[in-house]
Structures are given as C-alpha cells and as structure tokens.
Design a protein around this motif. Structure first.
Motif, PDB file in Angstrom:
ATOM      1  N   THR A   1      45.807  34.518  49.383  1.00 48.06           N
ATOM      2  CA  THR A   1      45.041  35.088  48.282  1.00 48.06           C
ATOM      3  C   THR A   1      43.574  35.038  48.679  1.00 48.06           C
ATOM      4  N   ASP A   2      42.955  36.186  48.598  1.00 45.68           N
ATOM      5  CA  ASP A   2      41.552  36.365  48.971  1.00 45.68           C
ATOM      6  C   ASP A   2      40.719  36.244  47.702  1.00 45.68           C
ATOM      7  N   ILE A   3      40.038  35.119  47.554  1.00 42.00           N
ATOM      8  CA  ILE A   3      39.178  34.899  46.395  1.00 42.00           C
ATOM      9  C   ILE A   3      37.809  35.492  46.701  1.00 42.00           C
ATOM     10  N   VAL A   4      37.261  36.269  45.779  1.00 41.27           N
ATOM     11  CA  VAL A   4      35.910  36.797  45.956  1.00 41.27           C
ATOM     12  C   VAL A   4      34.978  35.579  45.985  1.00 41.27           C
ATOM     13  N   SER A   5      34.410  35.320  47.144  1.00 47.59           N
ATOM     14  CA  SER A   5      33.688  34.061  47.384  1.00 47.59           C
ATOM     15  C   SER A   5      32.556  33.792  46.415  1.00 47.59           C
TER      16      SER A   5
END
Length: 149
Positions: free
Chosen positions: A92-96
């Motif tokens: 899962t790519d969390i918006v940093s």
C-alpha cells in the motif's frame, strides 16, 4: 514502530506499523495525473490501518500488468490518501505528505515516464526494482539507460 497521519480535513486517519518497505519518488503518468507527483511510502498491505470513509478509483492496468492499482481519496475533502497495489506488489502506497514523519526517499521509480528530471544521487529505475515486479532497469539523471555490468 508505528506512524500515523490524516487527510487534509482529518476525517480519514491512517496508521502504519513496522518499517516501510521503501520510500520512493514515483514519476509515473498515473501518479502525475492523480496529484502532480507521488512521494510514496510503501508498506505491506497488512501493516496499514485506515479509519474513515474513502472514495476508490481503480486505474486501468499498465501495459503488461494484470491489474491496475486502487487509488483512494477522502470522501469528505477529496485529498489523496493511498494507492493500493495488493495484486501486483502486495504493498500500500501511502501519500507521504499525510504521514507525521520525515520523507527520506531511497529511489526514483517509473523514471522513464518522468516529466521533470532530477539531478541527485538516488537510483533511478525505468519502472520499479525487480523485488517489486519490475525490470530493474536503471537510468541516469537525464533518463538515459545505464548499461548493465
């Protein structure tokens, strides 16, 4: 270790446990169209907990890939929250920018699609590393292929 964050209005809260698999600057056209550029903090899917209502959009799959990713935004303020890749990378790519931690990228990914070039010392992958299902092909700062040793 855990890190948390929230969307712009605070209606969606995200908590990630453990260490991220990687922090990367994604230059793909999908991320560019979704929010200009994605400073991505990627965690294994089972290490991400989300509370609050999300709206989901599934991207068409990139050429050669079986499935697209699942982009999710806050249902209230519509800020970008995460991009799920459960079937392609298991991440899962969390918006940093929503996380309460410093963003320390280890690499640039999808640099072959970059609309702007970066002159730094980070590795630049044409797509993604082989560990994440990519070709592992490397590019220089200008976007030219680097010969394999």
């Amino acid at each position: 270790m855990s890190v948390s964050g929230s969307c712009y209005c605070g209606a969606v809260k995200v908590t990630c446990t453990g260490e991220p698999k990687v922090m990367a600057v994604c230059h793909c056209r999908s991320c560019a169209k979704w929010g200009s550029i994605n400073l991505a903090t990627l965690y294994p899917c089972d290490q991400v907990k989300v509370e609050g209502d999300l709206v989901e959009f599934t991207n068409p799959p990139p050429e050669g890939k079986p499935k697209g990713s699942n982009r999710k935004t806050c249902a209230k303020c519509h800020s970008n929250v995460l991009n799920d890749h459960p079937d392609t990378m298991g991440l899962t790519d969390i918006v940093s920018g929503i996380l309460e931690q410093e963003f320390k990228p280890a690499m640039h990914i999808n640099y072959a699609e970059a609309t702007w070039k970066v002159n730094d010392d980070l590795p630049k992958f044409a797509d993604v590393p082989t560990d994440f299902g990519g070709s592992g092909k490397m590019l220089d700062n200008a976007g030219n292929p680097i010969a394999s040793p």
